[in-house]
Write a protein that holds these residues in place. Structure first.
Motif, PDB file in Angstrom:
ATOM      1  N   ASP A   8       0.874  -1.301   0.082  1.00  0.00           N
ATOM      2  CA  ASP A   8       0.074  -0.052  -0.154  1.00  0.00           C
ATOM      3  C   ASP A   8       0.901   1.300   0.050  1.00  0.00           C
ATOM      4  N   GLU A  11       2.329   1.700  -3.541  1.00  0.00           N
ATOM      5  CA  GLU A  11       1.024   2.388  -4.432  1.00  0.00           C
ATOM      6  C   GLU A  11       0.941   3.813  -4.145  1.00  0.00           C
ATOM      7  N   GLU A  12       1.132   4.104  -2.787  1.00  0.00           N
ATOM      8  CA  GLU A  12       0.762   5.521  -2.231  1.00  0.00           C
ATOM      9  C   GLU A  12       1.956   6.450  -3.042  1.00  0.00           C
ATOM     10  N   HIS A  16       1.374   9.541  -5.539  1.00  0.00           N
ATOM     11  CA  HIS A  16       1.867  10.674  -5.226  1.00  0.00           C
ATOM     12  C   HIS A  16       2.728  11.399  -6.557  1.00  0.00           C
TER      13      HIS A  16
END
Length: 153
Positions: A8, A11-12, A16
């Motif tokens: 996660d 993916e963040e 971004h």
């Protein structure tokens, strides 16, 4: 040298990078270190305060201090930093090497790709690599995927 990076958080970071393109984005990675290995528990995005954010990144002094204090208060330590290279490559630039200041920490570089998914029909899939700063140079390190970041982040 291995950096454990939750899926996660990966993916963040890529999201971004996509949202910030064509400018570079940046942030701090918090977690814990154990010898040559580090585990990311949370990411702390930061505003890019560089004079030319299309080709450089910089975390402003005040924001950096606030993020470092928050990481310390959460009982974590700085395991590294991340930034993007919107046009690639996922390798440190000469500027990255000249301005690196945290020996033993990971420097994750994200290339957002066009759709970010890396699907078969995506001509430029996303890329994310990590490099450990020795104090003199960057050395590629393994990135190990983990299932989830710390829910208390």
């Amino acid at each position: 040298m291995t950096l454990a990076l939750p899926d996660d958080v990966r993916e963040e970071i890529l999201a971004h990078a996509r949202e910030g393109a064509p400018e570079e984005v940046c942030g701090i990675l918090a977690g814990r270190r154990d010898g040559d290995d580090a585990e990311v528990l949370a990411r702390h995005p930061a505003a890019n305060a560089a004079a030319d954010p299309r080709t450089r990144y910089e975390i402003g002094a005040r924001e950096q201090l606030e993020l470092l204090e928050a990481i310390d208060e959460a009982g974590r330590e700085v395991v590294g930093f991340y930034h993007s290279h919107p046009r690639g490559p996922a390798e440190p630039s000469a500027t990255d090497a000249a301005e690196a200041t945290w020996p033993g920490r990971s420097y994750v570089i994200a290339v957002p790709g066009e759709s970010g998914g890396g699907e078969a029909d995506d001509p430029t899939p996303s890329a994310l690599r990590s490099w450990r700063w020795t104090g003199e140079r960057f050395v590629a390190e393994d990135v190990r995927s983990t299932e989830a970041s710390d829910p208390d982040a």
